[in-house]
Design a protein around this motif. Structure first.
Motif, PDB file in Angstrom:
ATOM      1  N   SER A 112       3.535 -24.304  -9.535  1.00  0.00           N
ATOM      2  CA  SER A 112       3.811 -24.661  -8.008  1.00  0.00           C
ATOM      3  C   SER A 112       5.059 -24.099  -7.544  1.00  0.00           C
ATOM      4  N   ALA A 113       5.538 -23.214  -8.301  1.00  0.00           N
ATOM      5  CA  ALA A 113       6.735 -22.602  -7.754  1.00  0.00           C
ATOM      6  C   ALA A 113       6.541 -21.638  -6.699  1.00  0.00           C
ATOM      7  N   ARG A 114       7.408 -21.199  -5.851  1.00  0.00           N
ATOM      8  CA  ARG A 114       7.464 -20.413  -4.977  1.00  0.00           C
ATOM      9  C   ARG A 114       7.472 -18.666  -5.519  1.00  0.00           C
ATOM     10  N   LEU A 115       6.585 -18.034  -4.966  1.00  0.00           N
ATOM     11  CA  LEU A 115       6.356 -16.711  -5.701  1.00  0.00           C
ATOM     12  C   LEU A 115       7.469 -15.773  -5.009  1.00  0.00           C
ATOM     13  N   PRO A 116       7.989 -15.083  -5.992  1.00  0.00           N
ATOM     14  CA  PRO A 116       9.198 -14.103  -5.746  1.00  0.00           C
ATOM     15  C   PRO A 116       8.561 -12.655  -4.833  1.00  0.00           C
ATOM     16  N   PHE A 117       7.537 -12.915  -4.356  1.00  0.00           N
ATOM     17  CA  PHE A 117       7.017 -11.862  -3.225  1.00  0.00           C
ATOM     18  C   PHE A 117       6.036 -12.167  -2.222  1.00  0.00           C
ATOM     19  N   ALA A 118       5.934 -11.214  -1.413  1.00  0.00           N
ATOM     20  CA  ALA A 118       5.174 -11.738  -0.176  1.00  0.00           C
ATOM     21  C   ALA A 118       3.444 -11.985  -0.711  1.00  0.00           C
ATOM     22  N   SER A 119       2.966 -12.964  -0.217  1.00  0.00           N
ATOM     23  CA  SER A 119       1.722 -13.177  -0.645  1.00  0.00           C
ATOM     24  C   SER A 119       0.769 -14.048   0.516  1.00  0.00           C
ATOM     25  N   ILE A 120      -0.496 -13.722   0.196  1.00  0.00           N
ATOM     26  CA  ILE A 120      -1.306 -14.398   1.212  1.00  0.00           C
ATOM     27  C   ILE A 120      -2.516 -14.909   0.489  1.00  0.00           C
ATOM     28  N   VAL A 121      -2.853 -16.142   0.744  1.00  0.00           N
ATOM     29  CA  VAL A 121      -3.910 -17.000  -0.008  1.00  0.00           C
ATOM     30  C   VAL A 121      -5.127 -16.899   1.210  1.00  0.00           C
ATOM     31  N   VAL A 122      -6.246 -16.413   0.376  1.00  0.00           N
ATOM     32  CA  VAL A 122      -7.407 -16.462   1.248  1.00  0.00           C
ATOM     33  C   VAL A 122      -8.219 -17.410   0.709  1.00  0.00           C
ATOM     34  N   ALA A 123      -8.825 -18.432   1.719  1.00  0.00           N
ATOM     35  CA  ALA A 123      -9.514 -19.520   1.382  1.00  0.00           C
ATOM     36  C   ALA A 123     -10.906 -19.786   2.071  1.00  0.00           C
ATOM     37  N   SER A 124     -12.020 -20.410   1.683  1.00  0.00           N
ATOM     38  CA  SER A 124     -13.081 -20.543   2.146  1.00  0.00           C
ATOM     39  C   SER A 124     -13.340 -22.111   2.388  1.00  0.00           C
ATOM     40  N   GLU A 125     -14.047 -22.405   3.387  1.00  0.00           N
ATOM     41  CA  GLU A 125     -14.336 -23.767   3.710  1.00  0.00           C
ATOM     42  C   GLU A 125     -15.139 -24.656   2.674  1.00  0.00           C
ATOM     43  N   ASN A 126     -15.913 -23.733   2.195  1.00  0.00           N
ATOM     44  CA  ASN A 126     -16.970 -24.396   1.293  1.00  0.00           C
ATOM     45  C   ASN A 126     -17.033 -23.716  -0.137  1.00  0.00           C
ATOM     46  N   ASP A 127     -15.710 -23.294  -0.711  1.00  0.00           N
ATOM     47  CA  ASP A 127     -15.731 -22.596  -2.012  1.00  0.00           C
ATOM     48  C   ASP A 127     -15.991 -23.959  -2.994  1.00  0.00           C
ATOM     49  N   GLU A 128     -16.991 -23.602  -3.991  1.00  0.00           N
ATOM     50  CA  GLU A 128     -17.331 -24.568  -5.005  1.00  0.00           C
ATOM     51  C   GLU A 128     -16.004 -24.907  -6.121  1.00  0.00           C
ATOM     52  N   TYR A 129     -15.185 -23.862  -6.152  1.00  0.00           N
ATOM     53  CA  TYR A 129     -14.017 -23.866  -7.209  1.00  0.00           C
ATOM     54  C   TYR A 129     -12.640 -24.269  -6.664  1.00  0.00           C
ATOM     55  N   VAL A 130     -12.468 -24.595  -5.040  1.00  0.00           N
ATOM     56  CA  VAL A 130     -11.383 -25.084  -4.738  1.00  0.00           C
ATOM     57  C   VAL A 130     -11.479 -25.637  -3.135  1.00  0.00           C
ATOM     58  N   THR A 131     -11.170 -26.786  -2.964  1.00  0.00           N
ATOM     59  CA  THR A 131     -11.269 -27.372  -1.629  1.00  0.00           C
ATOM     60  C   THR A 131     -10.187 -26.477  -0.806  1.00  0.00           C
ATOM     61  N   LEU A 132     -10.458 -26.365   0.722  1.00  0.00           N
ATOM     62  CA  LEU A 132      -9.523 -25.809   1.590  1.00  0.00           C
ATOM     63  C   LEU A 132      -8.231 -26.506   1.565  1.00  0.00           C
ATOM     64  N   ALA A 133      -8.240 -27.749   1.304  1.00  0.00           N
ATOM     65  CA  ALA A 133      -6.898 -28.994   1.381  1.00  0.00           C
ATOM     66  C   ALA A 133      -6.276 -28.355   0.068  1.00  0.00           C
ATOM     67  N   ARG A 134      -6.898 -27.878  -1.010  1.00  0.00           N
ATOM     68  CA  ARG A 134      -6.080 -27.824  -2.226  1.00  0.00           C
ATOM     69  C   ARG A 134      -5.546 -26.375  -1.963  1.00  0.00           C
ATOM     70  N   ALA A 135      -6.430 -25.257  -1.434  1.00  0.00           N
ATOM     71  CA  ALA A 135      -5.823 -24.202  -1.398  1.00  0.00           C
ATOM     72  C   ALA A 135      -4.616 -23.872  -0.335  1.00  0.00           C
ATOM     73  N   GLN A 136      -4.795 -24.953   0.578  1.00  0.00           N
ATOM     74  CA  GLN A 136      -3.655 -24.886   1.480  1.00  0.00           C
ATOM     75  C   GLN A 136      -2.192 -25.455   0.730  1.00  0.00           C
ATOM     76  N   GLU A 137      -2.479 -26.262  -0.262  1.00  0.00           N
ATOM     77  CA  GLU A 137      -1.435 -26.752  -1.140  1.00  0.00           C
ATOM     78  C   GLU A 137      -0.842 -25.518  -1.960  1.00  0.00           C
ATOM     79  N   PHE A 138      -1.798 -24.850  -2.388  1.00  0.00           N
ATOM     80  CA  PHE A 138      -1.135 -23.554  -3.173  1.00  0.00           C
ATOM     81  C   PHE A 138      -0.407 -22.762  -2.313  1.00  0.00           C
TER      82      PHE A 138
END
Length: 182
Positions: A112-138
């Motif tokens: 959960s540490a801040r990444l030391p580089f620019a990053s973009i997380v791409v998430a789907s609303e119906n991903d079976e391996y991560v909820t959208l809320a959890r992807a937002q937390e990441f």
């Protein structure tokens, strides 16, 4: 200036011929980070393979990770000695979820540490391996911008993304940002 290299970092099972990562390798010349064991991953081994791949590149690097590879990148970033220009983190598998596949539990807890580089997380609303809320937390923890692409499943071969031009545009944003920094 040395050329920028885009490294694809596939998740569990690697990326098959119809996966957008494989297509980007064929179409755009991205290079794949190879793992010794795609089916029974060991976090330390995957992190070491990523480190070796990044270290083997002479110029700047942008990482493009999918699923379990997002956790790999987050673990790697905690100890990396070679910086990267940025990372696109697509459909990060929630390795902390109890119902998750047993193969990914060795990657928990999710860093959960801040990444030391620019990053973009791409998430789907119906991903079976991560909820959208959890992807937002990441994304929040990592200091990443979150992009919600709607209901596209796990953003893998079954999602039918083809060359996935929207994803490639996001990579180009990271590339442009890294060129500005150089």
């Amino acid at each position: 200036m040395k050329p920028l290299t885009i490294l694809t970092v596939p998740g569990l099972g690697s990326s098959g011929p119809q996966h957008w990562q494989t297509r980007w390798e064929q179409q755009h010349g991205c290079r794949r980070v190879e793992q010794h064991n795609w089916e029974q991953p060991v976090c330390a081994d995957w992190v070491a393979a990523l480190d070796a791949a990044v270290s083997a590149v002479a110029g700047p690097v942008v990482l493009v990770a999918h699923s379990l590879a997002c956790a790999t990148v987050a673990h790697w970033a905690a100890t990396a000695t070679r910086p990267v220009a940025g990372a696109l983190l697509v459909g990060p598998a929630d390795v902390d979820r109890r119902a998750q596949l047993p193969e990914v539990r060795g990657f928990a807890p999710m860093p959960s540490a801040r990444l030391p580089f620019a990053s973009i997380v791409v998430a789907s609303e119906n991903d079976e391996y991560v909820t959208l809320a959890r992807a937002q937390e990441f994304a929040a923890a990592w200091g990443s911008r979150l992009v919600n692409v709607g209901a596209l499943g796990h953003l893998n071969s079954e999602s039918g993304l083809g060359l996935w031009p929207i994803g490639w545009e996001l990579v180009q944003e990271l590339v442009a940002g890294s060129v500005e920094q150089l």
